[in-house]
Design an enzyme around this catalytic site. Structure first.
Site, PDB file in Angstrom:
ATOM      1  N   ASN A 213      42.368  30.205  32.745  1.00  0.00           N
ATOM      2  CA  ASN A 213      43.522  30.256  32.662  1.00  0.00           C
ATOM      3  C   ASN A 213      44.159  29.308  34.226  1.00  0.00           C
ATOM      4  O   ASN A 213      43.470  28.633  35.241  1.00  0.00           O
ATOM      5  CB  ASN A 213      43.910  31.486  32.776  1.00  0.00           C
ATOM      6  CG  ASN A 213      43.586  32.286  34.383  1.00  0.00           C
ATOM      7  OD1 ASN A 213      43.927  31.489  35.264  1.00  0.00           O
ATOM      8  ND2 ASN A 213      42.149  32.885  33.690  1.00  0.00           N
ATOM      9  N   PRO A 307      33.201  42.433  29.967  1.00  0.00           N
ATOM     10  CA  PRO A 307      33.740  43.650  30.527  1.00  0.00           C
ATOM     11  C   PRO A 307      35.343  43.882  31.210  1.00  0.00           C
ATOM     12  O   PRO A 307      35.743  42.606  32.038  1.00  0.00           O
ATOM     13  CB  PRO A 307      32.583  43.843  31.779  1.00  0.00           C
ATOM     14  CG  PRO A 307      32.004  42.571  32.223  1.00  0.00           C
ATOM     15  CD  PRO A 307      32.624  41.638  30.823  1.00  0.00           C
ATOM     16  N   ASP A 308      36.100  44.627  31.676  1.00  0.00           N
ATOM     17  CA  ASP A 308      37.433  44.834  32.476  1.00  0.00           C
ATOM     18  C   ASP A 308      37.031  45.392  33.734  1.00  0.00           C
ATOM     19  O   ASP A 308      36.359  46.468  33.526  1.00  0.00           O
ATOM     20  CB  ASP A 308      38.040  45.868  31.543  1.00  0.00           C
ATOM     21  CG  ASP A 308      39.204  45.779  32.008  1.00  0.00           C
ATOM     22  OD1 ASP A 308      39.415  46.158  33.346  1.00  0.00           O
ATOM     23  OD2 ASP A 308      40.076  45.516  31.317  1.00  0.00           O
ATOM     24  N   ILE A 309      36.525  44.818  34.694  1.00  0.00           N
ATOM     25  CA  ILE A 309      36.656  45.097  36.132  1.00  0.00           C
ATOM     26  C   ILE A 309      37.259  46.121  36.325  1.00  0.00           C
ATOM     27  O   ILE A 309      36.510  47.201  36.770  1.00  0.00           O
ATOM     28  CB  ILE A 309      36.046  43.508  37.086  1.00  0.00           C
ATOM     29  CG1 ILE A 309      35.701  42.755  36.016  1.00  0.00           C
ATOM     30  CG2 ILE A 309      36.372  44.352  38.029  1.00  0.00           C
ATOM     31  CD1 ILE A 309      35.737  41.639  36.899  1.00  0.00           C
ATOM     32  N   PHE A 326      47.526  44.515  38.627  1.00  0.00           N
ATOM     33  CA  PHE A 326      48.297  43.634  37.839  1.00  0.00           C
ATOM     34  C   PHE A 326      48.540  43.501  36.481  1.00  0.00           C
ATOM     35  O   PHE A 326      47.966  43.635  35.764  1.00  0.00           O
ATOM     36  CB  PHE A 326      48.513  41.829  38.594  1.00  0.00           C
ATOM     37  CG  PHE A 326      48.710  42.602  39.880  1.00  0.00           C
ATOM     38  CD1 PHE A 326      48.052  42.042  40.672  1.00  0.00           C
ATOM     39  CD2 PHE A 326      50.410  41.020  40.230  1.00  0.00           C
ATOM     40  CE1 PHE A 326      48.605  42.585  42.407  1.00  0.00           C
ATOM     41  CE2 PHE A 326      50.121  41.140  41.497  1.00  0.00           C
ATOM     42  CZ  PHE A 326      50.065  41.615  42.643  1.00  0.00           C
ATOM     43  N   LYS A 340      48.452  49.692  30.306  1.00  0.00           N
ATOM     44  CA  LYS A 340      47.278  49.349  31.360  1.00  0.00           C
ATOM     45  C   LYS A 340      47.559  50.006  32.328  1.00  0.00           C
ATOM     46  O   LYS A 340      45.834  50.991  32.913  1.00  0.00           O
ATOM     47  CB  LYS A 340      47.597  48.252  32.126  1.00  0.00           C
ATOM     48  CG  LYS A 340      47.452  46.935  30.388  1.00  0.00           C
ATOM     49  CD  LYS A 340      48.290  45.353  31.164  1.00  0.00           C
ATOM     50  CE  LYS A 340      47.518  44.445  30.282  1.00  0.00           C
ATOM     51  NZ  LYS A 340      48.315  43.516  30.213  1.00  0.00           N
ATOM     52  N   LYS A 344      43.738  51.960  32.348  1.00  0.00           N
ATOM     53  CA  LYS A 344      42.642  51.926  33.201  1.00  0.00           C
ATOM     54  C   LYS A 344      42.918  52.693  34.402  1.00  0.00           C
ATOM     55  O   LYS A 344      41.632  52.371  35.657  1.00  0.00           O
ATOM     56  CB  LYS A 344      43.017  50.405  34.039  1.00  0.00           C
ATOM     57  CG  LYS A 344      42.941  48.489  32.695  1.00  0.00           C
ATOM     58  CD  LYS A 344      43.166  47.841  33.748  1.00  0.00           C
ATOM     59  CE  LYS A 344      44.129  46.769  32.412  1.00  0.00           C
ATOM     60  NZ  LYS A 344      42.971  46.223  32.858  1.00  0.00           N
TER      61      LYS A 344
END
Ligand code: PMT
Length: 403
Positions: A213, A307-309, A326, A340, A344
């Site tokens: 990205n 995975p979502d760190i 962020f 989010k 999270k």
């Protein structure tokens, strides 16, 4: 990694013509040992007491003396020095330089630098007691103080002129300590560990291709730098970027989301974690061992979830830990950012509208909204990423103080 408390700081030391000029050598040595870049400017009179060579050897830099140098170290030397300095220390400061600075005179390199600089100026006066007590000197000191300069008071004792009284230069160690404490004041994250993620991840398809990205790492690097400036032990887990390691920051370079997760988990004992990285949500299910050959048909890639760190850290949030995320959004910013924040288990989330040309990916500026757990929302104007990083670290320090 040894962290020198003044590493990355640029200090200009002005030496004027007094017998205490020899003590300035030790001040320069100590500042250098603390990690500062020290640039010495000597007046002509100072060179009667100590040679330029001594300061050059001790500071490891050319010594600036003359406004009219044929081959100056910098272009327009006094302006360059004035801009480069984060702090200017005049040691020893004679009654003459105090008078010139108070009057705004600029007739040599040091006085011109003092007039041009916007940095904090410290004067360490040293002179005969009569000169120190003279109302003219005291009036000059009052003017300089009123304009924001700081005066390191001279000590009392035996003076070079056989008299006893106030006017002695304090010991070099005390002067260096004073300068150190100036830089350390306001370091709200001293004794804390701050972990920052930055950059994008690269998810390989084959030996030559990857999914990536547009993140350059600028936002995350600015955050790590700001954390170090605020006194924290700063650790940066960085995806591939073209940026140089920030000063006083321990950098761990990774490539993929899985590598980033492993590095973050190994450093997860941090007091605060800030996730500025643009982590790939998916990676190719298979990485081809050889370069994928093109053929006439379509190519279908199968992607699997990464995975979502940050969510992983949020699920096992440590006591007293602050987690910051962020949110890179292009629409419904508040709604997605708040979702989010909750999902999270973050303390706050910094949302940038990445559809704007001057915010988000790649550019040196950003415009964000910050959403907090208690429902508060802060809209910030467009600013440099460095300035935003400082602001975010202030909010982190507030959250840590509240816990
Ligand atoms: O690097 P620059 O060019 O300076 O650009 C800065 C930036 C635009 C990359 C930065 O400001 C930014 O918005 N970073 C987060 C980008 C992002 O991936 O946002 P997200 O909404 O997809 O993710 C939300 C949060 O979860 C982020 O903190 C992200 O780091 C984290 N995350 C996301 C996915 C994942 N698998 N693991 C994560 O930890």
């Amino acid at each position: 990694m040894e962290t020198l408390p003044l590493k990355g700081r640029e200090i200009v030391v002005g030496v004027t013509g007094g017998i205490a000029a020899y003590k300035a050598v030790e001040v320069v040595r100590r500042l250098k040992k603390l990690g500062a870049g020290v640039h010495v400017v000597m007046t002509r009179e100072a060179t009667e007491f100590v040679t330029e060579l001594t300061f050059r050897e001790i500071s490891g830099q050319q010594v600036a003396q003359d406004m009219w140098e044929k081959a100056p170290q910098y272009h327009v030397e006094h302006i360059a020095l004035a801009r480069l300095a984060e702090l200017v220390l005049v040691v020893p400061a004679t009654a003459n330089i105090l008078a010139k600075a108070a009057a705004g005179l600029a007739d040599d390199l040091l006085s011109t630098t003092l007039l041009a600089t916007k940095a904090q100026v410290y004067y360490a006066p040293a002179m005969n007691t009569g000169m120190w007590e003279n109302p003219a000197t005291q009036a000059n000191l009052a003017v300089l103080r009123q304009r924001g300069a700081r005066i390191i008071e001279p000590a009392s004792g035996a003076l070079a002129c056989d008299a006893t009284g106030k006017g002695r230069l304090p010991e070099p160690v005390a002067i260096a300590e004073e300068i150190l404490s100036y830089f350390q004041k306001g370091q709200r994250l001293r004794g804390r560990k701050v972990l920052v993620t930055a950059g994008g991840t690269e998810e390989p398809l084959d030996p030559v291709r990857f999914l990536g990205n547009r993140s350059t790492g600028r936002m995350g690097y600015a955050l790590a730098e700001a954390a170090a400036r605020a006194g924290a032990e700063a650790v940066l887990v960085s995806g591939p970027t073209a940026l140089a390691d920030p000063v006083n920051v321990r950098v761990i370079r990774v490539r993929t989301a899985l590598e980033m997760q492993r590095a973050v988990q190994a450093e997860a004992d941090a007091d605060a974690v800030i996730g500025a990285a643009a982590v790939a949500d998916y990676r190719p299910a298979e990485v081809a061992e050889q370069k994928i050959k093109k053929n006439d048909g379509e190519l279908t890639l199968r992607l699997v979830r990464n995975p979502d760190i940050l969510a992983g850290l949020g699920a096992e949030k440590r006591r007293g830990q602050v987690l910051v995320g962020f949110a890179a959004e292009t629409e419904s910013i508040a709604e997605y950012a708040r979702r989010k924040l909750e999902k999270k288990n973050l303390d706050f989330i910094v949302a940038n509208d990445v559809s704007q040309a001057d915010a988000g990916f790649g550019v040196p500026t950003n415009r964000v909204q910050i959403f907090y757990r208690d429902g508060r929302r802060e809209q910030q104007p467009l600013m440099e990423k460095q300035a935003l990083a400082g602001l975010i670290l202030e909010r982190v320090a507030d959250c840590l103080a509240d816990k």
